[in-house]
Design a protein around this motif. Structure first.
Motif, short mmCIF file in Angstrom:
data_model
loop_
_atom_site.label_atom_id
_atom_site.label_comp_id
_atom_site.label_asym_id
_atom_site.label_seq_id
_atom_site.Cartn_x
_atom_site.Cartn_y
_atom_site.Cartn_z
N ILE A 119 -16.31 8.57 36.99
CA ILE A 119 -16.07 8.95 35.60
C ILE A 119 -17.34 9.60 35.04
N PRO A 120 -17.26 10.86 34.60
CA PRO A 120 -18.44 11.46 33.95
C PRO A 120 -18.84 10.61 32.75
N MET A 121 -20.14 10.45 32.53
CA MET A 121 -20.63 9.59 31.45
C MET A 121 -19.95 9.92 30.12
N GLY A 122 -19.75 11.19 29.85
CA GLY A 122 -19.16 11.59 28.56
C GLY A 122 -17.73 11.13 28.39
N ASP A 123 -17.08 10.74 29.50
CA ASP A 123 -15.67 10.32 29.42
C ASP A 123 -15.50 8.81 29.48
N LEU A 124 -16.58 8.05 29.66
CA LEU A 124 -16.43 6.60 29.80
C LEU A 124 -16.05 5.94 28.46
N HIS A 125 -16.78 6.31 27.40
CA HIS A 125 -16.54 5.68 26.10
C HIS A 125 -15.52 6.49 25.29
N LEU A 126 -14.73 5.78 24.50
CA LEU A 126 -13.71 6.42 23.67
C LEU A 126 -14.16 6.44 22.21
N LEU A 127 -13.70 7.43 21.48
CA LEU A 127 -13.89 7.41 20.02
C LEU A 127 -12.96 6.35 19.43
N PRO A 128 -13.31 5.77 18.27
CA PRO A 128 -12.48 4.68 17.76
C PRO A 128 -11.06 5.11 17.37
N GLY A 129 -10.92 6.29 16.76
CA GLY A 129 -9.59 6.74 16.32
C GLY A 129 -8.84 5.62 15.63
N SER A 130 -7.58 5.43 16.01
CA SER A 130 -6.80 4.34 15.42
C SER A 130 -6.76 3.10 16.32
N THR A 131 -7.55 3.14 17.42
CA THR A 131 -7.58 1.98 18.34
C THR A 131 -9.03 1.58 18.66
N PRO A 132 -9.77 1.15 17.64
CA PRO A 132 -11.19 0.85 17.89
C PRO A 132 -11.41 -0.32 18.84
N GLN A 133 -10.38 -1.13 19.06
CA GLN A 133 -10.51 -2.25 20.01
C GLN A 133 -10.61 -1.73 21.45
N ARG A 134 -10.25 -0.49 21.67
CA ARG A 134 -10.31 0.11 23.00
C ARG A 134 -11.56 1.00 23.06
N GLU A 135 -12.58 0.54 23.76
CA GLU A 135 -13.89 1.22 23.71
C GLU A 135 -14.18 2.11 24.91
N THR A 136 -13.51 1.83 26.02
CA THR A 136 -13.77 2.63 27.23
C THR A 136 -12.44 2.92 27.93
N VAL A 137 -12.52 3.75 28.97
CA VAL A 137 -11.30 4.06 29.74
C VAL A 137 -11.03 3.00 30.81
N LEU A 138 -11.82 1.93 30.85
CA LEU A 138 -11.65 0.93 31.92
C LEU A 138 -10.34 0.15 31.76
N GLU A 139 -9.75 -0.18 32.90
CA GLU A 139 -8.49 -0.93 32.96
C GLU A 139 -8.77 -2.29 33.61
N PRO A 140 -7.83 -3.26 33.47
CA PRO A 140 -8.05 -4.57 34.09
C PRO A 140 -8.38 -4.46 35.58
N GLY A 141 -9.42 -5.17 35.99
CA GLY A 141 -9.82 -5.16 37.40
C GLY A 141 -10.89 -4.12 37.71
N ASP A 142 -11.13 -3.19 36.80
CA ASP A 142 -12.14 -2.15 37.07
C ASP A 142 -13.54 -2.75 37.08
N LEU A 143 -14.18 -2.64 38.23
CA LEU A 143 -15.56 -3.11 38.39
C LEU A 143 -16.46 -1.88 38.48
#
Ligand SMILES: Cc1cc2nc3c(=O)[nH]c(=O)nc-3n(C[C@H](O)[C@H](O)[C@H](O)COP(=O)(O)OP(=O)(O)OC[C@H]3O[C@@H](n4cnc5c(N)ncnc54)[C@H](O)[C@@H]3O)c2cc1C
Ligand code: SF4
Length: 333
Positions: free
Chosen positions: A193-217
Motif C-alpha cells: 500500500i503506498p503510504m498516501g493510500d494507507l490512511h483515510l480522510l474522515p468524511g462521514s466515517t471517521p471511525q474508519r482510519e485506514t484501509v486495513l481489514e480484519p487480519g491485516d498484519l
C-alpha cells in the motif's frame, strides 16, 4: 473492569488467522495486535479500546532493518522507533525520518514504540479519549463536540463536518515525504500500500482510519532508494520543546541544482486529518529558484484549502511559516 485474553501467536499465519475473526480492524475491533502498547494499552486504560483478545506480535520475526536489492531500505513492523532513528543507513540516507522520530515523545516511549504501531497511532483529540463525551470517531453518530468546543490542536486540512481530529504522528509525515510503501499480510495474501493510500480522510466515517481489514498484519515498510544529492529536513513546532505533539510540522526532501529546485517532496504534520503530503507545494517548487519568496508561495499553495475552526486558525499561518523555514533550512543546509 474490562477483561481480555492475551496470547503470543507462534507465527504470522496464526496471528492473522485469529485477527481475521474480528468484525473490523478499525475503532471497536474485538481482536487487536499489540506491539509496543504505547497507544493501545493507553486507550484500553481509558476504555476507548476494549478488545476481547490481544495478540502480542513482539516475538514474530519482524524486527530487522535491511537493505533491499534496489538500494532502498526494508524496515520491520516491530523495529523500535529508537533503533530506526539511530540506524546508520537511516541517519545517512533518510535523515528526515531520523529527525522526525527523535522529535517524537520521549526516549523511553521511543524504546517501546514500533514502526507499525506508530503508523496506526490514534488521534489525541480530548473528546475521543474521554468516554463521557460524544465522539463520532469513537461512537459513530454521536456527534463531534470538538467543532464547537476545544479544537486548538485539531486539524485544518482534510476535515469534515463529522470529525476534525489531527493525525498526531511525526514518523508518518517523514515517510510520506520519502514515498514509503506499507506491506501487509492478510487472510487473502500480501499486498503493498503506498503510504498516501494507507490512511483515510474522515468524511462521514471517521471511525474508519485506514484501509486495513480484519487480519491485516503490517509486516514491514519499504523506502525507495535515496535520492542522490537531496537535502532533507524535519521541522516540528509545538507548545514545548519535548514530550509534545506537533502544532505544525514539515518534512522536506528537496534537490537543488544551479539555484533551482529540481525535485521536491513535501509533507505536513499537526495540521491534517492524515499525514499530509502536499503535491500543491511540490509543483509550486519544481523549476523555481530556491529562494524565500518561492518557498512562501509553495507554503501558500499547501495551505490554500485549509479550514480554520474557532480556536485553531493560527495553525494556518504557523504551518506556512514552518514549511517556508524548513525549505530554507533544507536549501541552505
Ligand atoms: C505520552 C506520549 C507522547 C507521545 N508523543 C508523540 C509524539 O510527539 N510524536 C509521535 O509521533 N508520537 C507520539 N506518541 C505516540 C507514539 O509514537 C505511539 O504511541 C507509538 O508509535 C505506537 O507504537 P506501539 O508499537 O506502542 O503501538 P501499539 O500501541 O502496540 O499499537 C498501536 C496500534 O497499532 C496496531 N498494530 C501494531 N502493530 C501492528 C501490526 N504489525 N500490524 C497491524 N496492526 C498493528 C495495534 O493493534 C494498535 O491498534 C506519544 C505517545 C505517548 C503515550
Ligand atoms: S474531532 Fe473527531 S475524534 Fe475529536 S470529537 Fe470530533 S469526531 Fe471525535
Amino acid at each position: 473492569m474490562h477483561t481480555f485474553e492475551f496470547t503470543r501467536p507462534e507465527n504470522s499465519t496464526a496471528a492473522i488467522a485469529t485477527a481475521a475473526k474480528a468484525k473490523t480492524a478499525q475503532q471497536g475491533a474485538d481482536v487487536r495486535f499489540v506491539a509496543g502498547g504505547t497507544t493501545l494499552i493507553d486507550l484500553m486504560k481509558l476504555n476507548v479500546e476494549t478488545p476481547a483478545r490481544l495478540l502480542d506480535i513482539n516475538r514474530l520475526p519482524l524486527d530487522k532493518i535491511e537493505a533491499t536489492p534496489d538500494g532502498g531500505l526494508k524496515i520491520g513492523a516491530t523495529v523500535r522507533n529508537s533503533d530506526l532513528a539511530h540506524h546508520a543507513a537511516v541517519q545517512r540516507d533518510y535523515a528526515v525520518l531520523s529527525q522526525a522520530l527523535l522529535s517524537g515523545a520521549t526516549a523511553q516511549l521511543r524504546n517501546m514504540a514500533t514502526t507499525a504501531g506508530n503508523l496506526l497511532q490514534r488521534t489525541r483529540c480530548m473528546y475521543f479519549r474521554d468516554t463521557a463525551m460524544p465522539c463520532n470517531k469513537r461512537e459513530p453518530g454521536t456527534g463531534c463536540p470538538a467543532i464547537t468546543g476545544s479544537n486548538r490542536t485539531l486539524a485544518v486540512l482534510g476535515t469534515s463536518e463529522h470529525c476534525i481530529a489531527t493525525n498526531p504522528s511525526d514518523m508518518c509525515v517523514a515517510i510520506a515525504a520519502l514515498e514509503a510503501t506499507i506491506h501487509v499480510q492478510g487472510p487473502k495474501g500480501t499486498r503493498a500500500i503506498p503510504m498516501g493510500d494507507l490512511h483515510l480522510l474522515p468524511g462521514s466515517t471517521p471511525q474508519r482510519e485506514t484501509v486495513l481489514e480484519p487480519g491485516d498484519l503490517i509486516t514491514h515498510v519499504t523506502l525507495p532508494p535515496p535520492i542522490a544529492g537531496s537535502k532533507q529536513v524535519y521541522l516540528k513546532l509545538r507548545d514545548r520543546a519535548s514530550y509534545e505533539f506537533a502544532l505544525a510540522s514539515a518534512a522536506i526532501v528537496i534537490t537543488v541544482a544551479g539555484g533551482k529546485v529540481t525535485r521536491a517532496r513535501v509533507a505536513l504534520g499537526g495540521v491534517g486529518t492524515k499525514p499530509w503530503r502536499s503535491p500543491e507545494a511540490e509543483s509550486a517548487l519544481v523549476g523555481k529558484s530556491a529562494d524565500t519568496a518561492n518557498f512562501r508561495k509553495a507554503a501558500e499553495a499547501a495551505l490554500r484549502d485549509a479550514k480554520p475552526q474557532s480556536e485553531n486558525g493560527f495553525k494556518i499561518e504557523l504551518a506556512k511559516r514552518c514549511l517556508t523555514h524548513a525549505l530554507q533550512m533544507a536549501a541552505t543546509g
